[in-house]
Design a protein around this motif. Structure first.
Motif, PDB file in Angstrom:
ATOM      1  N   LEU A 100      34.013  45.038  17.634  1.00  0.00           N
ATOM      2  CA  LEU A 100      34.419  45.497  18.957  1.00  0.00           C
ATOM      3  C   LEU A 100      34.345  47.012  19.038  1.00  0.00           C
ATOM      4  N   GLY A 101      33.660  47.500  20.069  1.00  0.00           N
ATOM      5  CA  GLY A 101      33.604  48.927  20.334  1.00  0.00           C
ATOM      6  C   GLY A 101      34.711  49.319  21.293  1.00  0.00           C
ATOM      7  N   GLU A 102      34.713  48.713  22.464  1.00  0.00           N
ATOM      8  CA  GLU A 102      35.740  49.004  23.460  1.00  0.00           C
ATOM      9  C   GLU A 102      35.831  47.839  24.429  1.00  0.00           C
ATOM     10  N   PHE A 103      37.054  47.580  24.896  1.00  0.00           N
ATOM     11  CA  PHE A 103      37.262  46.546  25.896  1.00  0.00           C
ATOM     12  C   PHE A 103      38.353  46.992  26.852  1.00  0.00           C
ATOM     13  N   PHE A 104      38.107  46.828  28.146  1.00  0.00           N
ATOM     14  CA  PHE A 104      39.173  46.987  29.124  1.00  0.00           C
ATOM     15  C   PHE A 104      38.829  46.192  30.374  1.00  0.00           C
ATOM     16  N   ALA A 105      39.866  45.816  31.086  1.00  0.00           N
ATOM     17  CA  ALA A 105      39.744  45.169  32.387  1.00  0.00           C
ATOM     18  C   ALA A 105      40.893  45.679  33.235  1.00  0.00           C
ATOM     19  N   GLU A 106      40.588  46.128  34.436  1.00  0.00           N
ATOM     20  CA  GLU A 106      41.645  46.564  35.349  1.00  0.00           C
ATOM     21  C   GLU A 106      41.320  46.086  36.752  1.00  0.00           C
ATOM     22  N   ILE A 107      42.369  45.702  37.479  1.00  0.00           N
ATOM     23  CA  ILE A 107      42.207  45.237  38.849  1.00  0.00           C
ATOM     24  C   ILE A 107      43.219  45.947  39.729  1.00  0.00           C
ATOM     25  N   GLY A 108      42.922  46.001  41.014  1.00  0.00           N
ATOM     26  CA  GLY A 108      43.830  46.624  41.964  1.00  0.00           C
ATOM     27  C   GLY A 108      43.208  46.657  43.344  1.00  0.00           C
ATOM     28  N   LEU A 109      43.936  47.244  44.281  1.00  0.00           N
ATOM     29  CA  LEU A 109      43.436  47.428  45.641  1.00  0.00           C
ATOM     30  C   LEU A 109      43.031  48.876  45.831  1.00  0.00           C
ATOM     31  N   THR A 110      41.963  49.076  46.585  1.00  0.00           N
ATOM     32  CA  THR A 110      41.550  50.423  46.948  1.00  0.00           C
ATOM     33  C   THR A 110      42.169  50.765  48.304  1.00  0.00           C
ATOM     34  N   GLN A 111      42.040  52.030  48.712  1.00  0.00           N
ATOM     35  CA  GLN A 111      42.618  52.456  49.985  1.00  0.00           C
ATOM     36  C   GLN A 111      42.012  51.732  51.177  1.00  0.00           C
ATOM     37  N   ASN A 112      40.771  51.276  51.042  1.00  0.00           N
ATOM     38  CA  ASN A 112      40.148  50.560  52.165  1.00  0.00           C
ATOM     39  C   ASN A 112      40.259  49.034  52.005  1.00  0.00           C
ATOM     40  N   ASN A 113      41.314  48.582  51.325  1.00  0.00           N
ATOM     41  CA  ASN A 113      41.643  47.158  51.180  1.00  0.00           C
ATOM     42  C   ASN A 113      40.530  46.329  50.539  1.00  0.00           C
ATOM     43  N   GLN A 114      39.970  46.847  49.475  1.00  0.00           N
ATOM     44  CA  GLN A 114      39.038  46.108  48.641  1.00  0.00           C
ATOM     45  C   GLN A 114      39.802  45.692  47.380  1.00  0.00           C
ATOM     46  N   PHE A 115      39.756  44.413  47.058  1.00  0.00           N
ATOM     47  CA  PHE A 115      40.315  43.922  45.802  1.00  0.00           C
ATOM     48  C   PHE A 115      39.225  44.171  44.772  1.00  0.00           C
ATOM     49  N   ALA A 116      39.475  45.068  43.832  1.00  0.00           N
ATOM     50  CA  ALA A 116      38.426  45.531  42.921  1.00  0.00           C
ATOM     51  C   ALA A 116      38.787  45.241  41.471  1.00  0.00           C
ATOM     52  N   CYS A 117      37.748  45.049  40.672  1.00  0.00           N
ATOM     53  CA  CYS A 117      37.890  44.793  39.245  1.00  0.00           C
ATOM     54  C   CYS A 117      36.878  45.655  38.504  1.00  0.00           C
ATOM     55  N   ARG A 118      37.347  46.376  37.479  1.00  0.00           N
ATOM     56  CA  ARG A 118      36.478  47.187  36.617  1.00  0.00           C
ATOM     57  C   ARG A 118      36.628  46.685  35.195  1.00  0.00           C
ATOM     58  N   VAL A 119      35.495  46.549  34.501  1.00  0.00           N
ATOM     59  CA  VAL A 119      35.516  46.024  33.144  1.00  0.00           C
ATOM     60  C   VAL A 119      34.538  46.780  32.260  1.00  0.00           C
ATOM     61  N   ARG A 120      34.781  46.672  30.957  1.00  0.00           N
ATOM     62  CA  ARG A 120      33.823  47.114  29.951  1.00  0.00           C
ATOM     63  C   ARG A 120      34.115  46.350  28.664  1.00  0.00           C
ATOM     64  N   LEU A 121      33.066  45.850  28.041  1.00  0.00           N
ATOM     65  CA  LEU A 121      33.150  45.220  26.732  1.00  0.00           C
ATOM     66  C   LEU A 121      31.921  45.657  25.960  1.00  0.00           C
ATOM     67  N   THR A 122      32.115  46.259  24.802  1.00  0.00           N
ATOM     68  CA  THR A 122      30.978  46.700  24.002  1.00  0.00           C
ATOM     69  C   THR A 122      31.202  46.402  22.540  1.00  0.00           C
ATOM     70  N   ASP A 123      30.094  46.239  21.856  1.00  0.00           N
ATOM     71  CA  ASP A 123      30.135  46.294  20.407  1.00  0.00           C
ATOM     72  C   ASP A 123      30.021  47.770  20.031  1.00  0.00           C
ATOM     73  N   ILE A 124      29.979  48.074  18.782  1.00  0.00           N
ATOM     74  CA  ILE A 124      29.938  49.476  18.350  1.00  0.00           C
ATOM     75  C   ILE A 124      28.701  50.185  18.877  1.00  0.00           C
ATOM     76  N   ASN A 125      27.578  49.500  18.980  1.00  0.00           N
ATOM     77  CA  ASN A 125      26.348  50.127  19.459  1.00  0.00           C
ATOM     78  C   ASN A 125      26.202  50.090  20.980  1.00  0.00           C
ATOM     79  N   ALA A 126      27.067  49.388  21.670  1.00  0.00           N
ATOM     80  CA  ALA A 126      27.032  49.252  23.131  1.00  0.00           C
ATOM     81  C   ALA A 126      25.701  48.692  23.618  1.00  0.00           C
ATOM     82  N   ASP A 127      25.145  47.724  22.867  1.00  0.00           N
ATOM     83  CA  ASP A 127      23.864  47.185  23.285  1.00  0.00           C
ATOM     84  C   ASP A 127      23.815  45.656  23.361  1.00  0.00           C
TER      85      ASP A 127
END
Length: 142
Positions: A100-127
């Motif tokens: 595992l290189g890095e992992f995150f997931a975050e969700i929330g609402l934006t100011q213009n009422n968009q339900f948004a999700c941001r993610v990243r999952l990588t191995d050490i080489n990110a490939d």
């Protein structure tokens, strides 16, 4: 809307994704040494959505979908389920034993009422390609 961006271009904690807001005219109760709280009179609406990502590298990706926020309500966001895996580049079958290189997931609402999700999952080489599924909900209350 789906976008992918290089890690160097994006902050890992997106300040634009808000996970809690008090209803109009109310504020959180705060006391030293006690978690913040607010009284909820009514649950007005619950919104649920499943975000699914199939990525071919270790980039950050974001998806969003519009939601209708009832006027004057507060909200809180919940991450309900999370599934992620490294997959084979050709047939998208799940792989094991990846460093595992890095992992995150975050969700929330934006100011213009968009339900948004941001993610990243990588191995050490990110490939290595990955799949990520995030299910979340927004509870609107007053």
């Amino acid at each position: 809307m789906t976008t992918a961006q290089n890690i160097s271009q994006v902050e890992l904690n997106n300040e634009e994704l808000v996970t809690f807001a008090a209803p109009e005219g109310q504020s959180l109760e705060t006391q030293e040494g006690i978690a913040q709280s607010i009284d909820v009179r009514n649950v007005v609406r619950i919104v649920n959505h499943k975000f699914r990502f199939e990525l071919n590298n270790g980039n950050i990706a974001e998806q969003s979908i519009p939601v209708t926020r009832p006027p004057g309500t507060g909200y809180t966001v919940f991450l309900q389920r999370l599934f992620y895996s490294f997959v084979d580049r050709n047939n998208r079958q799940q792989l094991t034993q990846r460093p595992l290189g890095e992992f995150f997931a975050e969700i929330g609402l934006t100011q213009n009422n968009q339900f948004a999700c941001r993610v990243r999952l990588t191995d050490i080489n990110a490939d290595d390609p990955v799949t990520i599924t995030v299910e979340g909900a927004v509870l609107f209350f007053n």
